[in-house]
Design an enzyme around this catalytic site. Structure first.
Site, PDB file in Angstrom:
ATOM      1  N   HIS A  98      -9.217  -3.556  -7.096  1.00 22.02           N
ATOM      2  CA  HIS A  98      -9.157  -2.101  -7.280  1.00 22.02           C
ATOM      3  C   HIS A  98      -9.488  -1.765  -8.740  1.00 22.02           C
ATOM      4  CE1 HIS A  98      -6.448  -2.678  -3.811  1.00 22.02           C
ATOM      5  NE2 HIS A  98      -6.553  -1.395  -3.532  1.00 22.02           N
ATOM      6  N   ASP A 100     -10.092   5.780  -2.865  1.00 23.50           N
ATOM      7  CA  ASP A 100      -8.826   6.264  -2.314  1.00 23.50           C
ATOM      8  C   ASP A 100      -8.844   7.791  -2.349  1.00 23.50           C
ATOM      9  OD1 ASP A 100      -6.211   6.702  -1.562  1.00 23.50           O
ATOM     10  OD2 ASP A 100      -5.419   5.070  -2.799  1.00 23.50           O
ATOM     11  N   CYS A 152       0.860  -1.176   0.000  1.00 22.05           N
ATOM     12  CA  CYS A 152       0.000   0.000   0.000  1.00 22.05           C
ATOM     13  C   CYS A 152       0.900   1.231   0.000  1.00 22.05           C
ATOM     14  CB  CYS A 152      -0.916  -0.002   1.219  1.00 22.05           C
ATOM     15  SG  CYS A 152      -2.049   1.391   1.152  1.00 22.05           S
ATOM     16  N   GLY A 153       0.785   2.015  -1.062  1.00 21.88           N
ATOM     17  CA  GLY A 153       1.654   3.187  -1.196  1.00 21.88           C
ATOM     18  C   GLY A 153       1.383   4.216  -0.113  1.00 21.88           C
ATOM     19  N   HIS A 154       0.109   4.586   0.036  1.00 21.93           N
ATOM     20  CA  HIS A 154      -0.175   5.655   1.008  1.00 21.93           C
ATOM     21  C   HIS A 154       0.148   5.194   2.423  1.00 21.93           C
ATOM     22  CE1 HIS A 154      -4.076   3.965   2.444  1.00 21.93           C
ATOM     23  NE2 HIS A 154      -3.834   4.744   3.470  1.00 21.93           N
ATOM     24  N   CYS A 186      -3.325   7.021  -4.929  1.00 15.82           N
ATOM     25  CA  CYS A 186      -3.094   5.576  -4.956  1.00 15.82           C
ATOM     26  C   CYS A 186      -1.703   5.221  -5.497  1.00 15.82           C
ATOM     27  CB  CYS A 186      -4.165   4.825  -5.746  1.00 15.82           C
ATOM     28  SG  CYS A 186      -4.142   3.058  -5.360  1.00 15.82           S
ATOM     29  N   GLY A 187      -0.806   4.959  -4.573  1.00 15.47           N
ATOM     30  CA  GLY A 187       0.578   4.665  -4.948  1.00 15.47           C
ATOM     31  C   GLY A 187       0.700   3.398  -5.757  1.00 15.47           C
ATOM     32  N   THR A 188       0.047   2.337  -5.310  1.00 16.98           N
ATOM     33  CA  THR A 188       0.173   1.076  -6.048  1.00 16.98           C
ATOM     34  C   THR A 188      -0.571   1.165  -7.389  1.00 16.98           C
ATOM     35  OG1 THR A 188      -1.657   0.188  -4.706  1.00 16.98           O
ATOM     36  CG2 THR A 188       0.583  -0.421  -4.054  1.00 16.98           C
TER      37      THR A 188
END
Ligand code: PYC
Length: 313
Positions: A205, A229, A85-87, A233-235
């Site tokens: 997602h 999100d 999870c990026g965030h 959304c980093g990913t």
């Protein structure tokens, strides 16, 4: 249970410091599987209402199995574990800095899907170098009642994404309900029509990509729990860059500014990796919002949270 809450470009993270289950020994991937298999009620109690929400991602800190990692971390939302999870990785870095456990510079986090590199730039800004991202299928077309045919790519950026530029309406915050409804329909149609990520994984997602006046693109991202999100959304943006790089639309080292549906931004760059994959670096800001103790009284009928529908219409 002791937790620290933060938000990364608007999207909340809850880092669990103590009070989690004993997951035994092994890699973080093995312990994440154990968490999923044996501790569903624990997960639900932390992230589901009334203590959490569908937007919240928890980051359970565990001792890393790899000696060069600063921490091990297992991410989960209201419907289960997330690979990466990026965030929440940026939120975890800012939280570890808040606790004085890391300082400016480069650190590593062991996640269930691989090691991510974290660079802490300041008390409120960090970059995450994600696991490898790649496109699995290009131009997948799904037909949806009321929406017609929607075409997009299925890609991995640490989670599974369907990414499309076919928009049901403008990517504006005032259209949030329509965007949510359309992306749920797309996700259901993908599932009904047999589309999955690698090894049959659920594509949980959905990303809508559109133009932005101030960034390279704007998005709306449906998350597994059915909410959107708040961050870019980093990913998901890593997965987008993997698709664009495969099509020659973005070159290595070029900055990509991705805007979220609330207007917040991440700055990304990528480098090539093996077999046409890429490795993306995501830079964003996070702030600690609370240090809290969660209570679970035996008499509380909602101590383990309110059940959330997994696949929402
Ligand atoms: O930033 O990767 C991300 C993310 C996934 C789900 C919510 N945020």
């Amino acid at each position: 249970m002791r937790v620290i809450d933060s938000h990364t470009e608007g999207e909340p993270t809850r880092v669990i410091l103590s009070g989690g289950p004993d997951l035994g020994a092994g890699s973080v991937a093995e312990r994440a599987e154990r968490l999923a298999r044996e501790h569903g009620a624990f997960r639900d109690s932390v992230v589901r209402e009334p203590r959490g929400s569908d937007a919240l991602v928890a980051a359970l800190l565990v001792p890393p199995s790899l000696p060069d990692c600063a921490a091990g971390v297992i991410y989960f939302s209201t419907v289960g574990n997330l690979g990466m999870c990026g965030h929440a990785s940026i939120g975890t870095a800012i939280t570890l800095a808040h606790l004085g456990q890391i300082g400016p510079g480069v650190h590593k986090l062991e996640t269930p899907v691989g090691v991510v590199r974290v660079e802490l730039h300041s008390d409120h800004e960090a970059s995450i170098t994600n696991v490898e991202s790649y496109r699995l299928h290009k131009d997948v077309a799904v037909t949806i009642d009321g929406l017609g045919t929607v075409t997009g790519d299925i890609a991995w950026g640490g989670n599974w994404f369907f990414i499309t530029r076919d928009l049901p309406c403008a990517l504006e915050f005032d259209n949030i309900n329509q965007l949510n409804h359309a992306t749920r329909q797309i996700r259901n149609a993908l599932e009904a029509q047999g589309w999955t990520g690698a090894n049959g994984a659920w594509i949980d997602h959905v990303v809508l990509i559109g133009p932005s006046d101030t960034a390279d693109a704007r998005n709306y991202v449906l998350c597994p729990g059915g909410s959107h999100d708040r961050s870019p959304c980093g990913t998901g943006t890593s997965a987008l860059l993997a698709c664009m790089a495969a099509d020659g639309q973005v070159s290595a080292g070029t900055e990509w500014v991705q805007q979220s549906i609330i207007g917040s931004t991440y700055r990304l760059q990528h480098v090539p990796a093996r077999n046409g994959r890429i490795i993306a670096t995501i830079r964003g800001r996070a702030w600690v919002t609370a240090e809290a103790t969660l209570y679970f009284a035996p008499s509380d009928p909602y101590a383990t949270g309110i059940r959330a529908p997994v696949r929402t219409p």
